[in-house]
Scaffold this motif. Structure first.
Motif, PDB file in Angstrom:
ATOM      1  N   SER A 109       0.875  -1.149   0.138  1.00 36.27           N
ATOM      2  CA  SER A 109       0.026   0.031  -0.016  1.00 36.27           C
ATOM      3  C   SER A 109       0.741   1.209   0.060  1.00 36.27           C
ATOM      4  N   HIS A 110       0.674   2.129  -0.961  1.00 33.64           N
ATOM      5  CA  HIS A 110       1.489   3.272  -1.022  1.00 33.64           C
ATOM      6  C   HIS A 110       0.976   4.558  -0.471  1.00 33.64           C
ATOM      7  N   HIS A 111      -0.061   5.190  -1.114  1.00 31.85           N
ATOM      8  CA  HIS A 111      -0.625   6.656  -0.862  1.00 31.85           C
ATOM      9  C   HIS A 111      -1.826   6.612  -0.484  1.00 31.85           C
ATOM     10  N   SER A 112      -1.909   7.383   0.828  1.00 29.24           N
ATOM     11  CA  SER A 112      -3.181   7.714   1.226  1.00 29.24           C
ATOM     12  C   SER A 112      -3.678   8.919   0.823  1.00 29.24           C
ATOM     13  N   ASN A 158      -0.062  -0.457  -9.537  1.00 28.13           N
ATOM     14  CA  ASN A 158      -0.879   0.680  -9.584  1.00 28.13           C
ATOM     15  C   ASN A 158      -0.249   1.948  -8.485  1.00 28.13           C
ATOM     16  N   HIS A 159       0.777   2.561  -9.266  1.00 27.09           N
ATOM     17  CA  HIS A 159       1.295   3.461  -8.265  1.00 27.09           C
ATOM     18  C   HIS A 159       0.897   4.957  -8.041  1.00 27.09           C
ATOM     19  N   SER A 160       0.807   5.295  -9.296  1.00 25.55           N
ATOM     20  CA  SER A 160       0.198   6.947  -9.221  1.00 25.55           C
ATOM     21  C   SER A 160      -1.172   7.095  -8.864  1.00 25.55           C
ATOM     22  N   ASP A 225       3.996   7.351 -12.672  1.00 26.64           N
ATOM     23  CA  ASP A 225       4.601   7.198 -11.425  1.00 26.64           C
ATOM     24  C   ASP A 225       3.625   7.862 -10.293  1.00 26.64           C
ATOM     25  N   LEU A 226       3.448   9.274 -10.566  1.00 26.46           N
ATOM     26  CA  LEU A 226       2.842   9.833  -9.535  1.00 26.46           C
ATOM     27  C   LEU A 226       1.780  10.898 -10.170  1.00 26.46           C
ATOM     28  N   SER A 227       0.909  11.377  -9.181  1.00 26.64           N
ATOM     29  CA  SER A 227       0.060  12.192 -10.026  1.00 26.64           C
ATOM     30  C   SER A 227      -0.603  13.280  -8.910  1.00 26.64           C
ATOM     31  N   PRO A 329      10.891  11.888 -13.787  1.00 27.15           N
ATOM     32  CA  PRO A 329      10.131  12.508 -12.529  1.00 27.15           C
ATOM     33  C   PRO A 329       9.426  11.511 -11.983  1.00 27.15           C
ATOM     34  N   HIS A 330       9.373  11.723 -10.261  1.00 25.97           N
ATOM     35  CA  HIS A 330       8.581  10.946  -9.531  1.00 25.97           C
ATOM     36  C   HIS A 330       7.555  11.897  -9.119  1.00 25.97           C
ATOM     37  N   GLY A 331       7.643  12.619  -7.850  1.00 25.86           N
ATOM     38  CA  GLY A 331       6.513  13.516  -7.458  1.00 25.86           C
ATOM     39  C   GLY A 331       5.882  14.386  -8.516  1.00 25.86           C
ATOM     40  N   LEU A 396      12.120  14.496  -5.063  1.00 27.91           N
ATOM     41  CA  LEU A 396      11.046  13.358  -5.031  1.00 27.91           C
ATOM     42  C   LEU A 396       9.744  13.907  -4.954  1.00 27.91           C
ATOM     43  N   HIS A 397       9.318  14.413  -3.784  1.00 27.37           N
ATOM     44  CA  HIS A 397       7.979  15.077  -3.524  1.00 27.37           C
ATOM     45  C   HIS A 397       7.821  16.498  -2.812  1.00 27.37           C
ATOM     46  N   THR A 398       6.639  16.839  -3.191  1.00 25.64           N
ATOM     47  CA  THR A 398       6.678  18.336  -2.791  1.00 25.64           C
ATOM     48  C   THR A 398       5.150  18.579  -1.969  1.00 25.64           C
ATOM     49  N   VAL A 436      14.873  10.626   2.854  1.00 26.77           N
ATOM     50  CA  VAL A 436      13.568  11.140   2.966  1.00 26.77           C
ATOM     51  C   VAL A 436      12.891  10.573   1.684  1.00 26.77           C
ATOM     52  N   GLY A 437      11.546  10.060   1.905  1.00 19.12           N
ATOM     53  CA  GLY A 437      10.772   9.760   0.488  1.00 19.12           C
ATOM     54  C   GLY A 437       9.867  10.737   0.548  1.00 19.12           C
ATOM     55  N   HIS A 438       8.654  10.407   0.812  1.00 19.79           N
ATOM     56  CA  HIS A 438       7.422  11.361   0.986  1.00 19.79           C
ATOM     57  C   HIS A 438       7.559  12.236   2.097  1.00 19.79           C
ATOM     58  N   ILE A 439       6.865  13.321   1.947  1.00 23.82           N
ATOM     59  CA  ILE A 439       6.688  14.145   3.212  1.00 23.82           C
ATOM     60  C   ILE A 439       5.224  14.641   3.155  1.00 23.82           C
ATOM     61  N   ASN A 458      10.918   8.710   6.251  1.00 20.17           N
ATOM     62  CA  ASN A 458      12.279   8.052   5.749  1.00 20.17           C
ATOM     63  C   ASN A 458      12.380   6.678   5.423  1.00 20.17           C
ATOM     64  N   LYS A 459      13.402   6.233   4.501  1.00 17.61           N
ATOM     65  CA  LYS A 459      13.614   4.943   4.240  1.00 17.61           C
ATOM     66  C   LYS A 459      14.398   4.367   4.925  1.00 17.61           C
ATOM     67  N   ILE A 460      15.386   4.962   5.792  1.00 16.96           N
ATOM     68  CA  ILE A 460      16.458   4.371   6.493  1.00 16.96           C
ATOM     69  C   ILE A 460      16.701   4.946   8.026  1.00 16.96           C
ATOM     70  N   PRO A 498       6.561   4.051   5.191  1.00 11.78           N
ATOM     71  CA  PRO A 498       5.878   5.069   5.208  1.00 11.78           C
ATOM     72  C   PRO A 498       5.854   5.433   3.763  1.00 11.78           C
ATOM     73  N   HIS A 499       5.056   5.266   2.859  1.00  5.38           N
ATOM     74  CA  HIS A 499       5.015   6.176   1.590  1.00  5.38           C
ATOM     75  C   HIS A 499       4.124   7.428   1.941  1.00  5.38           C
ATOM     76  N   TYR A 500       3.037   7.868   1.320  1.00  6.70           N
ATOM     77  CA  TYR A 500       2.567   9.041   1.504  1.00  6.70           C
ATOM     78  C   TYR A 500       1.629   9.128   2.717  1.00  6.70           C
TER      79      TYR A 500
HETATM   80  S1  RUQ Z   1       6.324   6.765  -3.580  1.00  2.94           S
HETATM   81  S2  RUQ Z   1       8.350   7.503  -1.399  1.00  2.94           S
HETATM   82 CU1  RUQ Z   1       4.861   5.408  -3.757  1.00  2.94          CU
HETATM   83 CU2  RUQ Z   1       7.672   8.117  -3.377  1.00  2.94          CU
HETATM   84 CU3  RUQ Z   1       6.943   6.167  -1.631  1.00  2.94          CU
END
Ligand code: RUQ
Ligand code: CUA
Length: 654
Positions: A109-112, A158-160, A225-227, A329-331, A396-398, A436-439, A458-460, A498-500
């Motif tokens: 599960s990725h993004h809430s 199903n990521h974005s 990737d994201l949206s 691009p990611h975010g 990555l993310h804004t 850091v990944g998502h914020i 954070n990833k680590i 923890p993703h989003y």
């Molecule tokens: S993605 S950082 Cu699904 Cu950026 Cu997690």
């Protein structure tokens, strides 16, 4: 040879980037705010100011924390079975995890994403995507339980997803992995001819929240990737980042990092609606599951859907455009005004910020740089508001605050960078520990950020917590962003990766929280509404136990006449009508899980005894001073025994 050198170059560049960002050489410096203790201290018995909903990553679940305390309130089972709550183990909840691949007890599960009204989180529902078997779940914030899961057809990875439009008209789902959609059995080497991506628009019913796949948009085989949705002036548009515009299908690390720019796809979904109304959607057949949990029957049902409408951009002029975006691009984030669209190019050295109004002008003036798969490519400069120079490494993310600032996570340089959206100037940076990944800022992807706190995920973790063997806890960090400078307040552990996350003022949710289910309204077909109606029935080799529980006993609590080879269903109703008095149920040797049954609810667990004996069952949730007395026995006799079926509690044998 040329190709070999380019592989070497890219690998070398990446090696430098990653070694710069390596966390091993970083010291956890004393950058913590002096008044951190008072700022995160929520006195005993007092409530937190915000709820935050943090994705559980590869645990498949979602976790609910309070902010600013970082206290964990609940892990909501979503895509993964949970023996603590019986999720996916009870007969009532099993259908929630049905998919076209069968019963799948897990996901990533990725993004809430909170539901919104007029671009502001409204506290009704929170959505989360399943990245592996493409799914979207809707959690009802009245009960903090998963109410619905819909599978996404013609999709993979199903990521974005599941980002929402201003009034939650839609949540979206885009394919991270393109796949062969029409013909299924093709050679992987035919990637560019036979594979496609799809962008799905899932309609959300305003009242009930029920989801349905309204339409899909077919696209070239890139990795979406994201949206994020447009808002305000850009309401009606959706923006998806994508990488692998190289269309590589092997060693993407190198082969999908060739081009300087990939794309942000801009979708005019209002136009798409018009094309659907005109009948331009082609019916594709594809089996996919739609599972709903009904809080009246306390039971989930699965429905298999068969078709979906697909739009081809080549037939739908004006519906889809690509904007070049550096690099992989990611975010893909839209600021609170709806004018600026930020791309987070993982391998880029700048943060590109696009202007929605410039994009519209570019479309009007046909400032295109050719097309890809029938989709016009807008000239980079024509849509660009500007670039943030030297932001750090690995944007990555804004997220956004309410004062015109953006905050971007820098994965490689392990920091959060605060910058001015209009002036495109970096104004502050704060190290994160580590990678850091998502914020998340509460409301930080909406029209109305509550810009007081920033959570970085954070990833680590490295040296931040007591070690727990080879695997350390995942972690989040809380920053105070009410002033000019970001100030670190707190580290707290999280579940899975923890993703989003999403955050919302607590009062928007507290007032609607369900305390009990009314027993009078319980429509479970196996409900027992009074201890006098408790019974045990045999149907061939199936035995159905209709049982009640109330402090501190079961009805019945002595059952005899079960034979080896029987399948026993315990249909257990919790008769309590008080807040916070669930009872648990477990029988010795049950191969699935316990059940945790809420006041007024009925749940069923299947039990197949494996040997002759008298086996105890008991309540697993400490419910009263006589909780330990809340127990019973079930007797299992040999297959050919003629022990009559009897059941009782106290002295009355029925
Ligand atoms: S993605 S950082 Cu699904 Cu950026 Cu997690
Ligand atoms: Cu009921 Cu313990």
């Amino acid at each position: 040879m040329k190709r070999f050198t380019s592989i070497l170059t890219i690998t070398a560049v990446l090696a430098v980037l990653f070694s710069l960002g390596s966390c091993g050489d970083k010291k956890s410096g004393p950058n913590i705010s002096e008044d951190a203790a008072t700022k995160v201290y929520v006195p005993a018995g007092k409530y937190d100011e915000f709820y935050s909903f943090i994705s559980g990553g590869f645990s498949g679940q979602m976790a609910v924390y309070g902010l600013p305390s970082g206290r964990l309130f609940r892990v909501i089972p979503v895509f993964s079975v949970d023996p603590e709550k019986g999720w996916g183990f009870t007969e009532e909840t099993k259908p929630m995890l049905n998919t076209s691949h069968g019963f799948i007890p897990w996901d990533d599960s990725h993004h809430s994403e909170l539901s919104m009204t007029d671009g502001v989180p409204d506290g009704k529902w929170v959505f989360i995507n399943g990245n592996n078997v493409p799914r979207i779940a809707r959690i009802d914030l009245k009960t903090f339980r998963t109410a619905e899961i819909i599978e996404i057809p013609n999709s993979a990875g199903n990521h974005s997803s599941p980002f929402t439009t201003e009034n939650s008209e839609y949540v979206v789902a885009g394919t991270r992995f393109s796949i062969p959609i029409k013909e299924k059995d093709v050679s992987i080497s035919q990637y560019s001819e036979k594979f496609n991506g799809t962008l799905s628009f899932v309609k959300v019913d305003k009242e009930s929240g029920k989801m349905s796949v309204a339409f899909q948009i077919m696209s070239p085989p890139f990795d979406y990737d994201l949206s994020h949705a447009g808002k305000g002036p850009s309401h009606g548009w959706f923006f998806f980042s994508c990488y692998n515009t190289e269309q590589a299908h092997t060693l993407l690390e190198v082969n999908a990092s060739q081009k300087d720019k990939d794309f942000i796809m801009a979708v005019n979904w209002k136009k798409a609606e018009e094309f659907i109304a005109q009948g331009k959607g082609k019916e594709y057949s594809s089996d996919y599951y739609h599972n709903t949990y009904d809080e009246n029957t306390h039971t989930a049902t699965s429905e298999i859907l068969k078709t979906v409408k697909v739009l081809d951009p080549a037939d739908c002029p004006g519906m889809v455009y690509y904007i070049p975006c550096p690099k992989s691009p990611h975010g893909c984030d839209v600021d609170p005004t709806g004018e600026y669209i930020v791309g987070g190019g993982k391998l880029a050295t700048v943060i590109p910020v696009f202007s929605f109004s410039k994009m519209l002008k570019a479309i009007e003036g046909k400032q295109f740089d050719g097309e890809v798969g029938g989709i016009p490519v807008i000239k980079y400069e024509a849509a660009l508001h500007g670039e943030v120079q030297k932001p750090g490494l690995g944007p990555l993310h804004t997220e956004f605050d309410d004062k015109g600032f953006a905050y971007t996570s820098m994965f490689v340089s392990s920091e959060v960078v605060k910058w001015d959206i209009k002036k495109l100037e970096v104004v502050d940076r704060a190290p994160s520990y580590y990678s850091v990944g998502h914020i998340m800022i509460p409301g930080g992807d909406s029209k109305k950020p509550w810009g007081k706190y920033l959570v970085v995920m954070n990833k680590i973790t490295k040296d931040r917590f007591l070690p727990t063997g080879p695997e350390l806890t995942q972690s989040a960090q809380l920053y105070d962003i009410s002033g000019e400078k970001m100030k670190l307040l707190l580290d707290f552990p999280t579940i899975g990766e923890p993703h989003y996350a999403q955050g919302i003022p607590a009062d928007l949710i507290v007032k609607n929280s369900v305390k009990i289910f009314k027993i009078s309204e319980n429509k479970n077909p196996y409900v027992t509404k009074s201890p006098n109606d408790a019974k045990v029935e045999r149907k061939g080799n199936e035995v159905h136990v209709y049982m009640t529980m109330i402090r501190s006993h079961f009805n019945p609590d002595n059952i005899e006449g079960i034979k080896l080879g029987d399948i026993v269903y315990f249909h257990v109703t919790n008769l309590e009508q008080d807040w916070d008095v669930p009872h648990g149920f477990a029988v010795m040797g049950n191969a699935n899980s316990e059940m945790l049954i809420m006041p007024g609810e009925t749940q069923t667990i299947k039990w197949e005894p494996k040997f002759v004996g008298v086996l105890p069952f008991y309540c697993t949730d400490f419910c009263s001073a006589l909780h330990q007395e809340m127990q019973g026995y079930i007797r299992v006799s040999p297959k050919d025994a003629n022990v009559p079926l009897t059941f009782k509690t106290g002295s009355d044998t029925k």
